[in-house]
Design a protein around this motif. Structure first.
Motif, PDB file in Angstrom:
ATOM      1  N   UNK A 156       0.815  -1.221   0.000  1.00  0.00           N
ATOM      2  CA  UNK A 156       0.000   0.000   0.000  1.00  0.00           C
ATOM      3  C   UNK A 156       0.850   1.273   0.000  1.00  0.00           C
ATOM      4  N   UNK A 157       1.977   1.275   0.703  1.00  0.00           N
ATOM      5  CA  UNK A 157       2.846   2.461   0.725  1.00  0.00           C
ATOM      6  C   UNK A 157       3.414   2.742  -0.667  1.00  0.00           C
ATOM      7  N   UNK A 194      -3.334   6.145 -10.272  1.00  0.00           N
ATOM      8  CA  UNK A 194      -3.081   5.035 -11.192  1.00  0.00           C
ATOM      9  C   UNK A 194      -3.192   3.697 -10.463  1.00  0.00           C
ATOM     10  N   UNK A 195      -2.617   3.641  -9.278  1.00  0.00           N
ATOM     11  CA  UNK A 195      -2.597   2.375  -8.546  1.00  0.00           C
ATOM     12  C   UNK A 195      -3.873   2.132  -7.738  1.00  0.00           C
ATOM     13  N   UNK A 196      -4.918   2.931  -7.949  1.00  0.00           N
ATOM     14  CA  UNK A 196      -6.218   2.622  -7.352  1.00  0.00           C
ATOM     15  C   UNK A 196      -6.827   1.378  -7.993  1.00  0.00           C
ATOM     16  N   UNK A 208       2.896   7.257  -7.336  1.00  0.00           N
ATOM     17  CA  UNK A 208       2.814   6.748  -8.698  1.00  0.00           C
ATOM     18  C   UNK A 208       3.693   7.564  -9.626  1.00  0.00           C
ATOM     19  N   UNK A 209       4.463   6.893 -10.460  1.00  0.00           N
ATOM     20  CA  UNK A 209       5.236   7.564 -11.484  1.00  0.00           C
ATOM     21  C   UNK A 209       4.427   7.793 -12.744  1.00  0.00           C
ATOM     22  N   UNK A 210       3.188   7.337 -12.759  1.00  0.00           N
ATOM     23  CA  UNK A 210       2.341   7.492 -13.935  1.00  0.00           C
ATOM     24  C   UNK A 210       1.441   8.711 -13.782  1.00  0.00           C
TER      25      UNK A 210
END
Length: 134
Positions: free
Chosen positions: A46-47, A58-60, A52-54
């Motif tokens: 989660x950390x 994004x990571x949702x 996000x590098x995007x």
């Protein structure tokens, strides 16, 4: 410095097919089953997902396996949870959807075209999943 992939559509399909088959291709083992599992399972904490590098959030809906993105939440008509693959910067994208036992490959060369937020991708995924007839 940048990276990229040079391949043919046939080789891309062979790679995706082998992953979808758990590491076998034409009946021969090319990757171990545990390797495929690790490659196609979200490895982020989660950390790590909080940064996000995007683009923001994004990571949702995505995680990261070993070398590819992994769908962790379905938000619209499109890849199922557990689908994995990669949309490249220039628009060439591939995903395996194990729930549907399906591989999708889209090949083009256009800068920034891999951004899955573009309307063309919504249309593409809608057409792909509406074509399932069972």
């Amino acid at each position: 410095m940048a990276g990229g992939l040079v391949s043919t559509a046939d080789d891309y399909l062979a790679f995706a097919t082998a992953l979808l088959a758990g590491g076998t291709y034409h009946g021969e083992r090319v990757l171990s089953r545990p390797s495929v599992t690790l490659m196609t399972t979200d490895q982020l904490t989660p950390a790590q997902k909080a940064v996000s590098g995007f683009w923001p959030e994004y990571f949702d809906t995505m995680g990261w396996g070993f070398g590819m993105s992994v769908r962790t939440r379905r938000t619209h008509l499109g890849p199922s949870v557990g689908s994995y693959g990669w949309p490249g910067f220039y628009g060439t994208a591939w995903y395996n959807d194990p729930a549907e036992h399906m591989t999708t490959i889209f090949i083009m060369q256009r800068a920034h075209a891999g951004d899955q937020r573009l309307p063309m991708w919504h249309d593409f995924w809608t057409a792909v999943y509406q074509a399932i007839d069972d």
